[in-house]
Design a protein around this motif. Structure first.
Motif, PDB file in Angstrom:
ATOM      1  N   LEU A 129       2.555   1.557  -1.310  1.00  0.00           N
ATOM      2  CA  LEU A 129       2.936   2.043   0.010  1.00  0.00           C
ATOM      3  C   LEU A 129       1.836   2.982   0.467  1.00  0.00           C
ATOM      4  N   VAL A 130       1.788   3.234   1.753  1.00  0.00           N
ATOM      5  CA  VAL A 130       0.737   4.071   2.316  1.00  0.00           C
ATOM      6  C   VAL A 130       1.348   5.377   2.803  1.00  0.00           C
ATOM      7  N   ARG A 133      -3.559   7.328   2.295  1.00  0.00           N
ATOM      8  CA  ARG A 133      -3.873   6.919   0.932  1.00  0.00           C
ATOM      9  C   ARG A 133      -2.779   6.010   0.375  1.00  0.00           C
ATOM     10  N   PRO A 134      -3.165   4.998  -0.402  1.00  0.00           N
ATOM     11  CA  PRO A 134      -2.178   4.103  -1.004  1.00  0.00           C
ATOM     12  C   PRO A 134      -1.558   4.720  -2.242  1.00  0.00           C
ATOM     13  N   ILE A 135      -0.288   4.446  -2.464  1.00  0.00           N
ATOM     14  CA  ILE A 135       0.437   4.944  -3.626  1.00  0.00           C
ATOM     15  C   ILE A 135       0.888   3.744  -4.458  1.00  0.00           C
ATOM     16  N   ALA A 171      -6.608  11.717  -7.050  1.00  0.00           N
ATOM     17  CA  ALA A 171      -6.867  10.742  -5.991  1.00  0.00           C
ATOM     18  C   ALA A 171      -5.565  10.189  -5.426  1.00  0.00           C
ATOM     19  N   ILE A 172      -4.611   9.903  -6.301  1.00  0.00           N
ATOM     20  CA  ILE A 172      -3.328   9.363  -5.840  1.00  0.00           C
ATOM     21  C   ILE A 172      -2.571  10.385  -5.006  1.00  0.00           C
ATOM     22  N   GLU A 209       6.629  13.582   2.832  1.00  0.00           N
ATOM     23  CA  GLU A 209       5.909  12.314   2.860  1.00  0.00           C
ATOM     24  C   GLU A 209       6.866  11.138   2.787  1.00  0.00           C
ATOM     25  N   ILE A 210       7.892  11.274   1.984  1.00  0.00           N
ATOM     26  CA  ILE A 210       8.891  10.205   1.867  1.00  0.00           C
ATOM     27  C   ILE A 210       9.627  10.022   3.191  1.00  0.00           C
TER      28      ILE A 210
END
Length: 282
Positions: free
Chosen positions: A140-141, A155-157, A248-249, A124-125
């Motif tokens: 960040l998304v 999803r937003p982080i 959720a995160i 993801e990174i």
């Protein structure tokens, strides 16, 4: 037999599954690091529809209905290791902003380490684009790895203030990179390589984490990029963030993932929670 699946009976399948278990499954499930790629249990589940089809279409006796078929359970996942607060602090200090630590590589590595503490998986990174950052909102998304960039599943982080600061500094030094020019095809990727090289790949991230751990005085064998994911889950749960919010995160749909990522320090969190109650009887 390789062209005729109807020749497969219980004996053949038992031989095949035993071979798979002995040559592929055991080393992964017993490596002590949580290694598990599905193993023979997944092979059995994947082949079940094939033999159900053969039974329906060709009246081939379904070996899965035979009690002599040897069934294999999924291997136990290895227990993850949570990084200590001292470890994370010391590794971050190696690349912390300073008079002699303002070069591209050091600033980039510090931003990478900071983003790792936000619970993102390595893939993801590495999949992040510059446009995925909203530093004013401290988020960040993360876009699903198999989805489109306009996916509704993104999803937003939430980001820590220190992560926002590290990313701001990185974006500033990133402008000096030749591949950051808007005309370059690699310009959209957030993480660029040193010495003008292409965007970062997993091997480079993996080696960076190992190298920085070694520089901080720790055994590099004790850490991988994914170690930070387990640490993030523990940190949030220990701070009282609900399991629902953690799921959720991270984008988890199953509580099983929450249990796995929070397993290492579950007992200590329980002890801390009870201690915080103080005296229950006076």
């Amino acid at each position: 037999m390789e062209h005729d699946f109807t020749a497969c009976d219980v004996q053949v399948l038992n031989t095949y599954f035993r071979w798979w278990y002995e040559t592929k499954d055991v080393p992964k499930s017993q490596d002590g690091q949580g290694g598990y790629t599905g193993g023979v249990n997944t092979q059995q589940r994947n082949l079940r529809p094939l033999f159900a089809y053969l039974a329906d279409e060709y009246e081939h006796p379904n070996p899965y209905d035979d009690p002599r078929l040897q069934r294999y359970a999924a291997p136990q996942l290895g227990k993850p290791k949570t990084l200590s607060e001292e470890f994370v602090t010391d590794v971050l200090s190696i690349t912390a902003w300073g008079e002699e630590r303002r070069d591209f590589e050091t600033v980039r590595d510090h931003a990478l380490l900071r983003v790792l503490t936000e619970g993102l998986r390595a893939e993801e990174i590495l999949n992040l684009r510059v446009q995925d950052l909203d530093l004013q909102a401290a988020t960040l998304v993360v876009v699903p790895l198999k989805g489109q960039r306009n996916s509704t599943d993104a999803r937003p982080i939430p980001l820590q203030p220190s992560t926002v600061k590290a990313l701001t500094r990185y974006l500033r030094v990133r402008t000096t990179h030749p591949r950051a020019e808007s005309s370059h095809p690699d310009s959209a990727w957030l993480w660029l390589g040193t010495n003008g090289r292409r965007p970062l790949r997993y091997k480079a991230l993996y080696q960076m984490v190992k190298r920085r751990a070694d520089q901080a005085g720790y055994d590099p064998d004790e850490v991988t990029p994914h170690s930070f994911c387990h640490t993030w889950a523990h940190d949030l749960l220990d701070a009282g963030v609900s399991g629902e919010n953690v799921m959720a995160i991270r984008g988890w749909s199953s509580p099983a993932m929450l249990r796995r990522y929070g397993a290492d320090q579950a007992s200590q969190r329980a002890i801390n929670a009870v201690h915080q109650l103080g005296d229950r009887y006076r």
